[in-house]
Design an enzyme around this catalytic site. Sequence first.
Site, PDB file in Angstrom:
ATOM      1  N   LYS A  64      -8.116  13.628   7.992  1.00 17.28           N
ATOM      2  CA  LYS A  64      -9.527  13.404   7.676  1.00 17.28           C
ATOM      3  C   LYS A  64     -10.399  13.804   8.853  1.00 17.28           C
ATOM      4  CE  LYS A  64      -9.947   8.563   8.979  1.00 17.28           C
ATOM      5  NZ  LYS A  64     -10.657   7.337   8.670  1.00 17.28           N
ATOM      6  N   ARG A  92      -4.683  12.941   1.336  1.00 15.62           N
ATOM      7  CA  ARG A  92      -3.342  12.369   1.516  1.00 15.62           C
ATOM      8  C   ARG A  92      -2.407  12.953   0.473  1.00 15.62           C
ATOM      9  NH1 ARG A  92      -4.921   6.084   2.881  1.00 15.62           N
ATOM     10  NH2 ARG A  92      -6.146   6.641   4.706  1.00 15.62           N
ATOM     11  N   ASP A 102      -1.331  -1.659  10.657  1.00 17.71           N
ATOM     12  CA  ASP A 102      -0.698  -0.667   9.785  1.00 17.71           C
ATOM     13  C   ASP A 102      -0.380   0.645  10.505  1.00 17.71           C
ATOM     14  OD1 ASP A 102      -3.285   0.276  10.075  1.00 17.71           O
ATOM     15  OD2 ASP A 102      -3.350   1.129   8.067  1.00 17.71           O
ATOM     16  N   ASP A 108      -1.866   3.522  11.026  1.00 16.54           N
ATOM     17  CA  ASP A 108      -2.828   4.107  11.962  1.00 16.54           C
ATOM     18  C   ASP A 108      -3.654   3.066  12.707  1.00 16.54           C
ATOM     19  OD1 ASP A 108      -4.086   3.482   9.543  1.00 16.54           O
ATOM     20  OD2 ASP A 108      -5.643   4.991   9.827  1.00 16.54           O
ATOM     21  N   THR A 149     -10.267   8.280  -1.018  1.00 12.96           N
ATOM     22  CA  THR A 149     -11.000   7.201  -0.355  1.00 12.96           C
ATOM     23  C   THR A 149     -11.109   7.461   1.149  1.00 12.96           C
ATOM     24  OG1 THR A 149     -10.035   5.681  -1.978  1.00 12.96           O
ATOM     25  CG2 THR A 149     -11.082   4.689  -0.075  1.00 12.96           C
ATOM     26  N   SER A 169      -2.294   6.473   6.816  1.00 12.42           N
ATOM     27  CA  SER A 169      -2.526   5.038   6.954  1.00 12.42           C
ATOM     28  C   SER A 169      -1.276   4.191   6.717  1.00 12.42           C
ATOM     29  CB  SER A 169      -3.657   4.637   6.010  1.00 12.42           C
ATOM     30  OG  SER A 169      -3.973   3.303   6.177  1.00 12.42           O
ATOM     31  N   HIS A 170      -1.340   3.331   5.710  1.00 12.71           N
ATOM     32  CA  HIS A 170      -0.266   2.381   5.431  1.00 12.71           C
ATOM     33  C   HIS A 170       0.835   2.992   4.576  1.00 12.71           C
ATOM     34  CE1 HIS A 170      -3.281   2.619   2.403  1.00 12.71           C
ATOM     35  NE2 HIS A 170      -2.419   2.170   1.515  1.00 12.71           N
ATOM     36  N   LYS A 193     -12.527   0.675  10.702  1.00  8.78           N
ATOM     37  CA  LYS A 193     -11.997  -0.679  10.795  1.00  8.78           C
ATOM     38  C   LYS A 193     -11.001  -0.704  11.936  1.00  8.78           C
ATOM     39  CE  LYS A 193      -8.901   0.030   6.833  1.00  8.78           C
ATOM     40  NZ  LYS A 193      -9.345   1.296   6.238  1.00  8.78           N
ATOM     41  N   GLU A 238     -13.152  -5.462   4.369  1.00  8.81           N
ATOM     42  CA  GLU A 238     -12.670  -5.106   3.041  1.00  8.81           C
ATOM     43  C   GLU A 238     -11.450  -5.941   2.687  1.00  8.81           C
ATOM     44  OE1 GLU A 238     -13.208  -0.762   1.838  1.00  8.81           O
ATOM     45  OE2 GLU A 238     -12.322  -0.694   3.822  1.00  8.81           O
ATOM     46  N   ASP A 261      -5.658   0.560  11.815  1.00 11.87           N
ATOM     47  CA  ASP A 261      -6.988   0.042  11.467  1.00 11.87           C
ATOM     48  C   ASP A 261      -6.941  -1.189  10.567  1.00 11.87           C
ATOM     49  OD1 ASP A 261      -6.167   1.473   9.271  1.00 11.87           O
ATOM     50  OD2 ASP A 261      -7.950   2.744   9.131  1.00 11.87           O
ATOM     51  N   ARG A 262      -5.809  -1.409   9.886  1.00 11.83           N
ATOM     52  CA  ARG A 262      -5.712  -2.617   9.059  1.00 11.83           C
ATOM     53  C   ARG A 262      -5.078  -3.753   9.860  1.00 11.83           C
ATOM     54  NH1 ARG A 262      -4.027  -1.142   2.958  1.00 11.83           N
ATOM     55  NH2 ARG A 262      -5.418   0.634   2.701  1.00 11.83           N
TER      56      ARG A 262
HETATM   57  C1  G16 Z   1      -8.709   3.306   3.082  1.00 11.69           C
HETATM   58  C2  G16 Z   1     -10.188   3.133   3.248  1.00 11.69           C
HETATM   59  C3  G16 Z   1     -10.567   1.720   2.935  1.00 11.69           C
HETATM   60  C4  G16 Z   1     -10.070   1.319   1.558  1.00 11.69           C
HETATM   61  C5  G16 Z   1      -8.582   1.543   1.470  1.00 11.69           C
HETATM   62  C6  G16 Z   1      -8.010   1.304   0.090  1.00 11.69           C
HETATM   63  O1  G16 Z   1      -8.050   2.533   4.037  1.00 11.69           O
HETATM   64  O2  G16 Z   1     -10.621   3.439   4.553  1.00 11.69           O
HETATM   65  O3  G16 Z   1     -11.948   1.640   3.008  1.00 11.69           O
HETATM   66  O4  G16 Z   1     -10.368  -0.002   1.304  1.00 11.69           O
HETATM   67  O5  G16 Z   1      -8.297   2.886   1.801  1.00 11.69           O
HETATM   68  O6  G16 Z   1      -8.512   2.233  -0.784  1.00 11.69           O
HETATM   69  P1  G16 Z   1      -7.967   2.371  -2.259  1.00 11.69           P
HETATM   70  O7  G16 Z   1      -8.203   1.034  -2.914  1.00 11.69           O
HETATM   71  O8  G16 Z   1      -8.822   3.475  -2.846  1.00 11.69           O
HETATM   72  O9  G16 Z   1      -6.508   2.697  -2.203  1.00 11.69           O
HETATM   73  P2  G16 Z   1      -6.822   3.103   4.853  1.00 11.69           P
HETATM   74  O10 G16 Z   1      -6.384   1.963   5.710  1.00 11.69           O
HETATM   75  O11 G16 Z   1      -5.822   3.502   3.799  1.00 11.69           O
HETATM   76  O12 G16 Z   1      -7.364   4.274   5.604  1.00 11.69           O
END
Ligand code: G16
Length: 545
Positions: free
Chosen positions: A126, A22, A279, A281, A18, A113-114, A378, A365, A283-284
């Site tokens: 990425k 990772r 989170d 990085d 996504t 990310s998280h 984000k 989202e 963005d959340r």
């Molecule tokens: C990434 C994407 C988001 C997505 C999220 C969850 O976020 O940038 O657009 O909503 O993953 O994705 P999944 O449901 O496939 O785990 P982040 O914050 O992890 O970079």
Amino acid sequence: MNIITVATTPFAGQKPGTSGLRKKVKVFQQPGYLENFVQAIFDSLSGQQGKTLVLGGDGRYFNDTAIQIILRMAAAAGFGRVLVGCNGILSTPAASAVIRKQGAFGGIILSASHNPGGPDDDFGIKYNLENGGPANETFTDAVYRRTQEISAYRIVEAPDVDLTSLGETRIGSMQVCIINPVADYAELLESLFDFDRIAGLLARPEFRMRFDAMHAVNGPYAHAILEGRLGAPKGTVINGTPLPDFGGGHPDPNPVYAAELVSALADAQSGLSFGAASDGDGDRNMIVGRGFIVSPSDSLAVIAANYKLIPAYAKGLSGVARSMPTSCAVDRVAAEMGIPCYETPTGWKYFGTLLDAGKATLCGEESAGTGSNHVREKDGLWAVLYWLNILAVRDEPVEQIVREHWRRFGRNIYSRHDYEGIETAKAETLMDELRKKLPTLIGMECDGMRIEAADDFCYIDPVDGSRSDKQGIRILLENGSRVVFRLSGTGTEGATLRLYLERYEADASRHTIPTQESLAPLVALAEKVARIVPITGRKAPDVIS
Ligand code: G16
């Protein structure tokens, strides 16, 4: 400049998910693993000679090592200049801001990310394009193809660069600038919001805020912006030093992993009126009022409905966009405003074309991401400042603002159930069986609601016409209720099944019914049609948010 060519062989599984690639740190630490992927990125670009690359990450374990390797490979690939955040730090939205402001060719962001960090946990990488946004699928597919046929990578022999102080140095003919990771980003945010008014709110003795940076990248940003530029009292930002393992925590701002913040806001003795977190990085985000958590989908809808209060958006929104599994709360706001609402697959990359084309101003989202056309990612702190600006103008508690929103637009009662670490084959069987069953579901009844449609979400980008299939199975019932099934694209172990549940309730007297109680019939429907228990062996979800 001494460029050496190192022979290599492909690694399996370097397919970006996504949001980039990772994997466990240990996977990235295999000799040549990171190098192969970075070379595949560089081989998939054209025209980077002499151009600027932005580089940084969330400071997690392996960040520094990866930066040194990427710098030497960028020199070999012909980049003219790399802008690196001091100490290797750049939050994801700040990287996007720097790429855009400095007119860079692109950027590499290092983050999972998280997901937790540390030697036994996760790392990620990425590539972002010159618009500051995550590369589209066409590019990531090309990178993946390249990883499967790669036979060599190119790297310059050079000592490590000192990342700890601002300044300039060179690797061969390539310039390396160690930049302040906060400056461009903070300036951009200051141009969007009414900082004087927010500062006034933060100065009121009856208004107390806490921002939990979760030992992740946003610590320095929150210290500089909230306590520095906006004058919030010292101590407003907690866990503000980025640590390679996030202090052993899980840097995901949700009620489970940010439980301390949630309970502090629930405790009247704390005197807190507003809480927020972001989170790994940055963005959340999570927004918490006194004893009240705002769901990400509701947050997007409230943000959209209050655009007139925010200087940068007061002139109007061109449109809004949400990922398909995100609740339809924002659709109702868009409908009332007479602006388009776009429904995209999960992944911020899908918002890029809409933002670039001026079709959407705000995006969001369910996975705790909100943002706007100011960057192409984000943005956690942006969301926090947007809420602070709303609070500063409306002078009402968070809960009252959300409840009033529900009274006006109705409530899209919403929840996500995650089944983590399922055996991949079992998760795929579940999705395949369900997909085959879809045509037979139409007309079935659930708690007095009829199933009107059932499909596998397919998206055709309205700007560039690109098509993305199999983006989540939707069961759509009368009156806006939905059950959606998706496999996560960000996990690093087995498969995670996400079950998204939504029910629309116009009647305000029913807005206080507990969320899970309200959604129970939809959970039963999901179990019946997808056979979650028999196929996965899981009796209950691991996380309910
Ligand atoms: C990434 C994407 C988001 C997505 C999220 C969850 O976020 O940038 O657009 O909503 O993953 O994705 P999944 O449901 O496939 O785990 P982040 O914050 O992890 O970079």
